[in-house]
Scaffold this active site. Structure first.
Site, PDB file in Angstrom:
ATOM      1  N   LYS A 149     -15.023 -57.899  34.363  1.00 48.22           N
ATOM      2  CA  LYS A 149     -14.622 -58.624  33.154  1.00 48.22           C
ATOM      3  C   LYS A 149     -15.784 -58.597  32.187  1.00 48.22           C
ATOM      4  CE  LYS A 149     -10.950 -61.083  31.935  1.00 48.22           C
ATOM      5  NZ  LYS A 149      -9.646 -60.894  32.573  1.00 48.22           N
TER       6      LYS A 149
HETATM    7  N1  GLU Z   1      -7.110 -59.129  30.778  1.00 49.00           N
HETATM    8  C1  GLU Z   1      -5.973 -58.905  31.624  1.00 49.00           C
HETATM    9  C2  GLU Z   1      -6.092 -59.704  32.916  1.00 49.00           C
HETATM   10  O1  GLU Z   1      -6.785 -60.692  32.971  1.00 49.00           O
HETATM   11  C3  GLU Z   1      -5.681 -57.436  31.839  1.00 49.00           C
HETATM   12  C4  GLU Z   1      -6.745 -56.656  32.544  1.00 49.00           C
HETATM   13  C5  GLU Z   1      -6.485 -55.163  32.586  1.00 49.00           C
HETATM   14  O2  GLU Z   1      -5.407 -54.722  32.200  1.00 49.00           O
HETATM   15  O3  GLU Z   1      -7.397 -54.460  33.011  1.00 49.00           O
HETATM   16  O4  GLU Z   1      -5.462 -59.415  33.885  1.00 49.00           O
END
Ligand code: GLU
Length: 459
Positions: A149
């Site tokens: 993240k």
């Molecule tokens: N931000 C989204 C999540 O928390 C998508 C992450 C992604 O598609 O890599 O799952």
């Protein structure tokens, strides 16, 4: 003098800080080995620290799995934590220094995967938690990714498009050697969108001197994005809500839903659920709320929001206090905004039968205990909102093939994975006599542990 101070304050507000943010040292991650009761998740924590909330559930699930101590340490801590401070030229001619993070929690099952968040209050502990949740989420839906993240401390609502583009490009450049289709693949999260992903793809491609679409997912469809990706998190929420009703023997007709957050996740969840016959009675946003016991016309509300810029003032519902909406009687409550929405402060007052977590980490461990006592059926975040990363996986696959699927095919594959994952988690909960959230963690940790053991430790 006064106006200079006011200018500086306004400029700093854009970065959301006045000094370099405090970094929790890695030492603070070393767990306390004090004996803890095995019977429940530790709840005597700083309630709203997402890292502690994640770690408490992880520890409990890992103990249930009887994970050996070495593996427990390997899976508990992020593999890599990057902190970058970088300059950006602002529209007023000044230079501001922004802080960004990228935490890569695990590469065990494949490249690290996860979104990038732009918000004034992003912290390292938050990004650590979100990165770990991505590892568990990808494992719950059994897609070949680890977890990561990112975050940049800024307030996207107060930045121009030009400023956002320069922040995004410089942040990408700072991380360039750590990103890549086989290394780490970002995606949108709170405060970022398809345009942000297009800038990341372009910046990465300029540095490599070749177009690499699969470095990032959630791109515009014309730039290698997948059909259905934008709607996928909301769509996946509807699939697991259908599954939960079937599991509990409840009908869709008359099923009242309250949604908190009307961004990409909340608005698409509300839209798909309403189209499937659910009655969306409440929408709570950061700046106001709406209530209509007969059901809110979601397409009409989306049209209103597009022209008015806010859900407030919508003629098809009455105004309601957003926090209070969470506690209205309903069959399904969907927190779809951010962490720490359901805490020890409001959990006693919740009146939902099902809690479907569209956001990451909306419920604290202390609140979990009360929800369990109340008999609320939880569809935990790492299952409920996994439709987004699942469609991201499809996007990555399509980019690498250079062959793009029609939306129907994306949705069919998404439905199959979400339904199967729901059933896997429910079966795990029944077999191990644990709550759904712990079952999801156990299933995920078990899968990541198995891969890690097979790969062995290059130690
Ligand atoms: N931000 C989204 C999540 O928390 C998508 C992450 C992604 O598609 O890599 O799952």
């Amino acid at each position: 003098m006064l106006s200079v101070a006011a200018d500086v304050t306004a400029a700093l507000a854009k970065t959301g800080r006045q000094e370099l943010p405090q970094v929790t040292p890695i030492d603070s991650l070393v767990p306390v080995h004090a004996p803890r009761p095995d019977s429940s998740v530790q709840t005597n924590l700083q309630e709203t620290n997402p890292w502690e909330a994640q770690a408490a559930r992880f520890d409990f699930a890992a103990r249930k799995l009887q994970l050996d101590e070495g593996l427990w340490k390997v899976l508990r801590y992020p593999s890599r934590e990057l902190i970058v401070h970088f300059p950006v030229g602002m529209d007023d001619g000044s230079i501001q220094v922004f802080t960004g993070y990228r935490v890569q929690h695990s590469f065990a099952r494949g490249p690290a995967k996860g979104g990038i968040r732009y918000a004034p209050d992003v912290s390292l502990d938050e990004v650590r938690a979100l990165a770990s949740w991505m590892t568990w989420k990808c494992a719950v839906v059994n897609i070949p990714f680890g977890g990561a993240k990112g975050g940049v401390i800024c307030d996207p609502r107060r930045l121009s498009q030009g400023e956002l583009e320069r922040i995004t490009r410089r942040y990408t450049a700072e991380l360039i050697e750590f990103l890549g289709p086989e290394k780490d693949v970002p995606a949108p999260d709170a405060g970022t969108d398809e345009q942000t992903m297009a800038w990341i793809m372009d910046t990465y491609s300029m540095h490599l001197r070749q177009t690499v679409t699969s470095v990032v997912t959630g791109k515009p469809v014309g730039l290698g994005g997948s059909r259905g990706r934008r709607e996928a998190t909301g769509h996946g929420i509807a699939v697991v809500c259908d599954e939960a009703l079937r599991h509990l023997g409840m009908p869709v007709a008359g099923c009242r839903v309250v949604v908190q957050g009307f961004g990409n996740v909340g608005s698409n969840a509300a839209r798909v659920l309403a189209a499937r016959g659910y009655t969306v009675i409440g929408i709570a946003e950061y700046d106001g709320g709406l209530y209509n016991p007969q059901g809110i016309d979601i397409p009409a509300l989306l049209a209103h929001r597009k022209s008015a810029g806010t859900i407030n003032g919508f003629a098809g519902a009455t105004a309601a206090e957003p926090h209070e909406l969470l506690t209205r009687p309903c069959e399904i409550l969907i927190p779809a905004a951010t962490e720490n929405v359901i805490t020890s402060h409001n959990v006693e007052r919740l009146q939902c039968r099902i809690l479907c977590e569209g956001a990451n980490g909306p419920t604290t461990p202390a609140a979990d205990e009360v929800l369990a006592a109340k008999g609320v059926f939880i569809i935990p975040d790492i299952l409920a909102n996994a439709g987004g990363v699942t469609a991201s996986y499809f996007e990555w696959v399509q980019d690498r093939m250079g062959l793009f699927w029609p939306e129907d095919e994306v949705n069919q594959r998404l439905d199959a994975i979400m339904s199967q994952s729901f059933r896997d988690v429910i079966a795990y909960a029944a077999n191990h006599s644990v709550q759904n959230r712990i079952a999801a963690y156990m299933l995920a940790i078990d899968r990541v542990a198995a891969t890690t053991r097979q790969r062995g430790f290059y130690a």
